[in-house]
Design an enzyme around this catalytic site. Structure first.
Site, PDB file in Angstrom:
ATOM      1  CG  MET A  30      13.188  77.148  93.145  1.00 45.85           C
ATOM      2  SD  MET A  30      12.656  77.828  94.832  1.00 45.85           S
ATOM      3  CE  MET A  30      12.976  76.088  95.360  1.00 45.85           C
ATOM      4  CB  ALA A  32      21.466  74.811  93.408  1.00 38.93           C
ATOM      5  N   GLY A  36      18.778  65.133  89.064  1.00 40.81           N
ATOM      6  CA  GLY A  36      17.255  64.647  89.465  1.00 40.81           C
ATOM      7  C   GLY A  36      16.496  65.954  88.396  1.00 40.81           C
ATOM      8  CG  HIS A  37      17.267  70.336  89.141  1.00 40.28           C
ATOM      9  ND1 HIS A  37      17.840  70.397  89.972  1.00 40.28           N
ATOM     10  CD2 HIS A  37      15.738  70.873  89.243  1.00 40.28           C
ATOM     11  CE1 HIS A  37      17.426  70.491  90.910  1.00 40.28           C
ATOM     12  NE2 HIS A  37      16.610  70.922  91.028  1.00 40.28           N
ATOM     13  CG  ASP A 152       9.592  68.764  95.109  1.00 38.35           C
ATOM     14  OD1 ASP A 152       9.383  69.146  96.352  1.00 38.35           O
ATOM     15  OD2 ASP A 152      10.824  67.812  94.786  1.00 38.35           O
ATOM     16  CB  SER A 188      18.627  72.753  95.394  1.00 33.85           C
ATOM     17  OG  SER A 188      18.577  71.961  93.853  1.00 33.85           O
ATOM     18  NE  ARG A 189      15.739  73.108 101.381  1.00 26.85           N
ATOM     19  CZ  ARG A 189      14.611  73.138 100.437  1.00 26.85           C
ATOM     20  NH1 ARG A 189      14.437  72.450  99.780  1.00 26.85           N
ATOM     21  NH2 ARG A 189      13.512  74.566 100.891  1.00 26.85           N
TER      22      ARG A 189
END
Ligand code: AMP
Length: 310
Positions: A30, A32, A36-37, A152, A188-189
């Site tokens: 999503m 940002a 990790g991504h 997640d 991202s948060r």
């Protein structure tokens, strides 16, 4: 790096890739983007796959409209990071492109307990929206491998079920959580945390890993006891239940609520802190099951999730 905004164009590109005999690794995000991504992208590259990343903030998986509005959008820097990390293709569709017939979920995928518990309980509808977009993206890209993060945890279990149910031949690869130096899971948060909350946020993983360590040593103690008991008795058909799973599970319950209390005292609003079966997320009945400790807590109005497999 190639950039595609339409379903038609990315399909056309992927057709040529596949015709040339190359395998495709897909990383849905999503945006940002953080390390990790990028760890998912790097894992796909290590396997020699043609890497496709999508950036799409899926409106249908946000149960809280405020969360959707506040979701960080950093497309330019995301594209720069992907380019720098050697990503071959980026899919950056609009909402209309993904949902040409509207965002309503006509036939929601149901996963029973797996999607109703934990995140499902606190974010009603979240997994239905997530499954809707993952199915759509998989049908568009038809990858050989799908890379997801264990960060997640519940999501990747559900996606595993979804792939099985749809009979897709894509192989799901779930990869470890990448953390900041102080242990906070990258997210991202995290950028929405105030300076003081960011300092406190490290306690989430500290408590989680502490609890996981204690459970691990309880498990070890129990196996030692079983071995000792086996050695000390002629009856090799040892009744494991005589070691009373209930007692071990009670201890785990007590340790868990102590951890939750410590987090609350530090200012976290704990939604759940639970020890569950690592495959089914059901409440464990035996301490020798493979377990996972999962947490969701709000700090400074920001919702953080994390987990550790025991
Ligand atoms: P998101 O952009 O949050 O939807 O995440 C896209 C993918 O990146 C999902 O498969 C996440 O599980 C994964 N991911 C997010 N944060 C991390 C992290 N800290 N470590 C590893 N994977 C992550």
């Amino acid at each position: 790096m190639l950039l595609f905004k339409t379903v038609r164009s990315i399909k056309k590109y992927l057709n040529t890739v596949k015709k040339s005999g190359k395998k495709v690794g897909f990383i849905p995000t999503m945006g940002a983007l953080h390390e990790g991504h990028l760890s998912l992208l790097k894992a796909a590259k290590r396997r020699g796959l043609v890497t496709v990343c999508s950036i799409f903030v899926n409106p249908t998986q946000f149960n809280d409209p405020e969360d959707f509005k506040k979701y960080p959008v950093t497309t330019d820097s995301d594209l720069a990071k992907l380019h720098h990390s050697g990503c071959e293709a980026v899919f950056l569709p609009s909402v209309k492109e993904i949902y040409p017939h509207g965002t309503a979920i006509k036939k929601p995928q149901k996963f029973g307990f797996l999607s109703e518990t934990l995140e499902g309980e606190f974010r009603p509808g979240h997994f239905e929206g997530m499954a809707q977009v993952v199915e759509r993206l998989l049908r568009i890209t038809e990858p050989d491998y799908l890379f997801m993060g264990l960060k997640d945890y519940q999501q990747q279990l559900i996606v595993g079920q979804l792939i099985k149910r749809l009979g897709m031949r894509v192989k799901l690869v779930s990869l470890p959580t990448v953390r900041e130096i102080d242990g906070l899971a990258m997210s991202s948060r995290n950028t929405r945390l105030s300076e003081s909350a960011r300092k406190k946020a490290k306690w989430l993983y500290k408590e989680l890993s502490n609890l996981a360590d204690k459970i691990r040593s309880l498990k070890e103690k129990r196996s030692t006891k079983i071995v000792l008991k086996r050695l000390s008795t002629k009856n090799t058909d040892n009744n494991k239940n005589s070691l009373k799973d209930d007692n071990w599970l009670n201890v785990i319950g007590q340790l868990t609520s102590q951890s939750a209390k410590r987090l609350a005292a530090k200012g976290f609003i704990v939604e759940y802190l639970e020890v569950r079966n690592a495959k089914t997320l059901s409440h464990p009945k035996h301490i020798n099951e493979k377990l996972v400790v999962l947490v969701a807590a709000r700090l400074d109005g920001v919702r953080l999730i994390d987990n550790v497999v025991v």
